[in-house]
Write an enzyme that holds these catalytic residues in place. Sequence first.
Site, short mmCIF file in Angstrom:
data_model
loop_
_atom_site.label_atom_id
_atom_site.label_comp_id
_atom_site.label_asym_id
_atom_site.label_seq_id
_atom_site.Cartn_x
_atom_site.Cartn_y
_atom_site.Cartn_z
N ILE A 32 -7.40 12.67 -0.91
CA ILE A 32 -7.51 11.52 -0.01
C ILE A 32 -8.38 11.85 1.19
CG2 ILE A 32 -6.23 9.89 1.42
CD1 ILE A 32 -3.83 10.27 -0.43
N GLY A 44 -7.48 18.33 3.63
CA GLY A 44 -8.69 18.34 2.81
C GLY A 44 -8.40 18.19 1.33
N HIS A 73 -28.97 12.35 -26.45
CA HIS A 73 -29.88 12.96 -25.47
C HIS A 73 -30.82 11.89 -24.93
CE1 HIS A 73 -32.49 15.88 -23.53
NE2 HIS A 73 -33.53 15.25 -24.09
N ARG A 113 2.22 12.60 0.68
CA ARG A 113 3.03 11.39 0.79
C ARG A 113 4.50 11.74 0.52
NH1 ARG A 113 0.05 6.71 0.85
NH2 ARG A 113 1.84 5.51 0.10
N ASP A 158 5.83 7.93 -7.90
CA ASP A 158 5.85 8.73 -6.67
C ASP A 158 7.25 8.99 -6.15
OD1 ASP A 158 3.13 8.66 -6.82
OD2 ASP A 158 2.80 7.78 -4.85
N GLY A 180 1.69 -5.19 -6.93
CA GLY A 180 0.68 -4.17 -7.21
C GLY A 180 0.93 -2.88 -6.45
#
Length: 462
Positions: A180, A177, A441, A268, A307, A39
Amino acid sequence: MAEKYDLLIIGSGPAGYVAGIRAAQLGMRAVIVEKGKVGGVCLNIGCIPSKALIHQAELFLSLGESEKTGVKIDRSAFDYTTVFSSSRKAADDLSKGVRFLLKKNNITLVEAEGKVVGPHDVALSTGETLQAEHLLLATGSTPREIPGFSFDGKDILSSDDALMLEKLPKSLLILGGGAIGCEFAHIMNAFGVQVTVVEMMDHLLPAEDADTAAILERSFKKRKITVKTGTTAGGYRREKGSLVVQLEDRNGKKEETEAEKILVVVGRKALGDRLGLESVGITVEKGAVPVGDYYQTAVPSIYAVGDVIAGPQLAHLASKEAEIAVEHMAGRSPEPKADPMLVPRAVYTEPQVAGFGMTEKEAKEKGLPAAVSVFPYRGAGKSVAVGKTEGQVKIIYRSDTKEILGAGLAGAQATELLHELLLAKKAELLPEDLATMIHAHPTLSETLMEAARGVEGWMIHA
């Protein structure tokens, strides 16, 4: 003779395991090599456990809302270790789920470290070598350090370290900021930690539209989260059990702030330089593997996604890249690369922030005739009914053709609502199509309809 596969994947994160399943669907024999937990970062120390923590944080925050009904709630028994355990259970359950999917699709899983030693060959840490017609590199990334703040797992934390905390600090300084950093600020503040966020750019969430991000910043300040933008950290020292950090703003003003721990979340680093790619003639650039239109490297049999290549480091983008790469290997004709204009961005704070495509600033910098339509959440009946009036929907479009260029949302369920606008962009619809479509609505999605009507100049509730 070594067994040969159609596809060998290094890494089992959202890129790797999706690639394996898609390959199996296309009739390819696939094997996944994974040195850690199945994972990858997303399921184990990223998206999933962080969202589990966010869910618990929001439940804890909602106790204050319950007290408005006259119910008195005793929070003295709060125990963060229970919250932590819940987040780990979510991660473990999903990791087991991915294992099940791999088995269901007859994908071989090899638990070892792999390095590329040839165009079709991967050497394992077990001493074995596997062969495949195609190789797919999906090894992901690792938290990036900055000078003067090397991770020690105790006082100077990476995002991985923060997710594995079983006891909360009294105060936390967050350097970064972005998505993450803001999500951790949201979590920690909800559980009573004194939080300061330092961001070197002009506003929080630099990838998002400035006035969309400003809504989150205002919310943070209401919650007593200290926000310092346009500010950098020059180092720290230990003093009386605290970490004292030297800060400097864009005007050269210097100050010091204290915290029990420091969380560094400034991006990262891709892990392409750990794969031995130089042995096959692939030059890695700052850890990232260069790729072409279908994610092929300089060696035609080797692909890279997620990544480990340059670009936005998002789990959902990694999965899409994996699908495109595998379909190309299988002889299909997918569209080349994922369209950056159609990649959703989501930040799970309170309020949530989401977007896609260009910001207003980016559109104008490109010289486009950009215009915007903004509709406030407070104008929607559902927002008022549920007490979630903080936020807005902003559509960025061309003033001449009305083509949607991007969107920025801040508010309740923004990460879910975004996709109606994203689908409109992908389908080449115009704001008029959303403006004239009947929306139930009361719903939060009426904010999208009203923003679209604003493009046409006929908002009803603003």
